[in-house]
Design a protein around this motif. Structure first.
Motif, PDB file in Angstrom:
ATOM      1  N   GLY A   1       0.795  -1.170  -0.057  1.00 21.43           N
ATOM      2  CA  GLY A   1       0.181  -0.065   0.005  1.00 21.43           C
ATOM      3  C   GLY A   1       0.734   1.162   0.072  1.00 21.43           C
TER       4      GLY A   1
ATOM      5  N   TRP B   1     -11.541   0.900   3.081  1.00 18.66           N
ATOM      6  CA  TRP B   1     -10.159   0.701   3.611  1.00 18.66           C
ATOM      7  C   TRP B   1     -10.198   0.032   5.032  1.00 18.66           C
ATOM      8  CZ3 TRP B   1      -7.119   4.133   7.236  1.00 18.66           C
ATOM      9  CH2 TRP B   1      -5.937   3.782   7.448  1.00 18.66           C
TER      10      TRP B   1
ATOM     11  N   ASN C   1      -9.209   3.648  -2.071  1.00 18.72           N
ATOM     12  CA  ASN C   1      -8.707   2.480  -1.910  1.00 18.72           C
ATOM     13  C   ASN C   1      -9.759   1.337  -1.135  1.00 18.72           C
ATOM     14  OD1 ASN C   1      -6.828   0.176  -0.732  1.00 18.72           O
ATOM     15  ND2 ASN C   1      -6.075   1.310   0.799  1.00 18.72           N
TER      16      ASN C   1
ATOM     17  N   TYR D   1      -4.322   1.096  -7.244  1.00 20.81           N
ATOM     18  CA  TYR D   1      -4.873  -0.802  -6.944  1.00 20.81           C
ATOM     19  C   TYR D   1      -5.567  -0.898  -8.129  1.00 20.81           C
ATOM     20  CZ  TYR D   1      -3.610   1.014  -2.167  1.00 20.81           C
ATOM     21  OH  TYR D   1      -2.558   1.491  -1.155  1.00 20.81           O
TER      22      TYR D   1
ATOM     23  N   SER E   1      -2.003  -4.457  -6.021  1.00 17.65           N
ATOM     24  CA  SER E   1      -1.317  -3.025  -6.076  1.00 17.65           C
ATOM     25  C   SER E   1      -0.338  -3.279  -7.206  1.00 17.65           C
ATOM     26  CB  SER E   1      -0.544  -2.930  -4.700  1.00 17.65           C
ATOM     27  OG  SER E   1       0.470  -1.945  -5.065  1.00 17.65           O
TER      28      SER E   1
END
Length: 393
Positions: free
Chosen positions: A38, A124, A174, A322, A373
């Motif tokens: 991340g 998230w 995200n 992502y 990712s």
């Protein structure tokens, strides 16, 4: 050993769990490609590192004001005015030890026992845990892939009641890379103003966008600005994840409350990192543009590659780094002699057989999906996708 229910109720981070398994295999000599990261795979720009070194040389290594140095708050105010079109005063800014810390302070300040916070899924991983720690209740609103995983204003309005305190809105998002348009944000802002709820606007990925520039919901006028808690930081766009500098911009009474909380918990953010962050915000921005262009090239590449892998599909992310991959066709199927019953088993199989680490969608409240990712080199992406394709095709 005695532990409080509060601590026992916190779930282990799924992303850290995957990383731990990948590291264990690596220690055994197995070469793993990690697509679960991340954070950007770029180094912090040199002029920012030099500012930190200069701060050390000048002995700027003591405590600062617990809510952050004035110089950094001024830089944040200028950044928000110029880039986001919204004006804040110094008293409306608090600097914390990362955007996650800013979110924690926010939720602790506005959410109490039984209070509800609306959370669009996919989300998230830390949002629901922070709400739980505050004694609040997470109200999950599931979005749809056909709508690019974006919350509709009418669905938000239907979910609000007298216990609703806030909506957490992450854009670019995200794990999906979803980016709300100005019209979509204005509709959500109208609902928030009418119902009188806070918008926790997580904009940490705002400078990693591709086809359209993000708009800040707080810029739509004084009413929504008063209800917005804007969360941002330097970690993603300046590749400063380890420096731990985030900030919140909100009405001064709320910022004052958050500052009191911070003064009795972590106290001030790292003094050296604060000085470096001033230069990050006020200095040249070439590194940000370079990173964004590189991520766009990788996004285009990984989206095309996924189309050719059996059982996988995805939307085209508009921001962040992502790819949220639909793997629902593979659930219930046999892969490498193993029946895959859920996305956790699929992730385990990809790790052990394809030697690629990814994160299951269920970690983000959306089972049957995978988060990949593309904060990895083109060579690593190619090798990872080749390996996944070999296993699934």
């Amino acid at each position: 050993m005695y532990l409080t229910d509060r601590v026992k109720g916190i779930d282990t981070s799924p992303t850290l769990a995957i990383t731990s398994k990948a590291q264990e295999l690596s220690r055994k000599g197995v070469e793993i490609i990690n697509l679960g990261a991340g954070e950007p795979d770029f180094n912090t720009p040199e002029h920012i590192k030099e500012a930190a070194i200069e701060a050390i040389k000048n002995n700027f290594t003591n405590y600062t004001t617990s809510s952050g140095i004035r110089e950094l708050k001024e830089a944040i105010c200028e950044k928000l005015k110029v880039e986001n079109g919204v004006e804040y005063e110094i008293e409306e800014i608090i600097v914390s030890s990362g955007a996650k810390h800013s979110l924690y302070n926010t939720i602790q300040a506005i959410c109490g026992s039984g209070d509800e916070v609306i959370l669009p899924a996919p989300y998230w991983v830390s949002y629901p845990q922070q709400i739980k720690l505050a004694g609040g209740k997470t109200v999950v609103l599931e979005t749809e892939e056909k709508n690019e995983f974006k919350l509709k204003a009418e669905d938000l309005a239907a979910q609000i009641n007298d216990r609703t305190r806030a909506l957490i809105l992450n854009t670019p998002a995200n794990p999906t890379g979803a980016l709300y348009t100005e019209d979509e944000l204005r509709s959500i802002a109208q609902v928030a103003v009418e119902k009188g709820i806070y918008i926790i606007a997580d904009e940490i990925y705002e400078n990693i966008y591709y086809d359209q520039k993000p708009v800040s919901i707080s810029s739509f006028g004084p009413e929504i600005k008063e209800l917005t808690i804007l969360i941002n930081g330097v970690s993603k766009c300046y590749s400063m994840t380890g420096w731990r500098i985030g900030y919140a911009a909100a009405n001064k009474d709320l910022v004052a409350a958050m500052s009191r909380l911070q003064s009795h918990s972590t106290s001030n953010p790292n003094s050296i990192a604060q000085k470096a962050s001033v230069v990050a915000l006020t200095g040249e921005q070439k590194a940000v543009a370079l990173m964004r262009n590189t991520f766009k090239e990788r996004r285009d590449y990984i989206v095309e590659r996924i189309k050719d892998i059996n059982g996988l599909s995805s939307i085209n992310p508009q921001g962040a780094f992502y790819l949220f991959v639909n793997a629902t066709e593979l659930i219930g199927s046999q892969i490498a002699g193993v029946k895959v019953n859920n996305d956790h088993q699929l992730v385990e199989l990809l790790l052990t057989e394809a030697k690629v680490a990814v994160v299951p969608g269920s970690a983000f409240g959306f089972p049957g999906y995978l988060r990949l990712s593309y904060a990895s080199s083109k060579e690593e992406l190619t090798a990872a996708l080749d390996s996944i394709a070999e296993l699934l095709n």
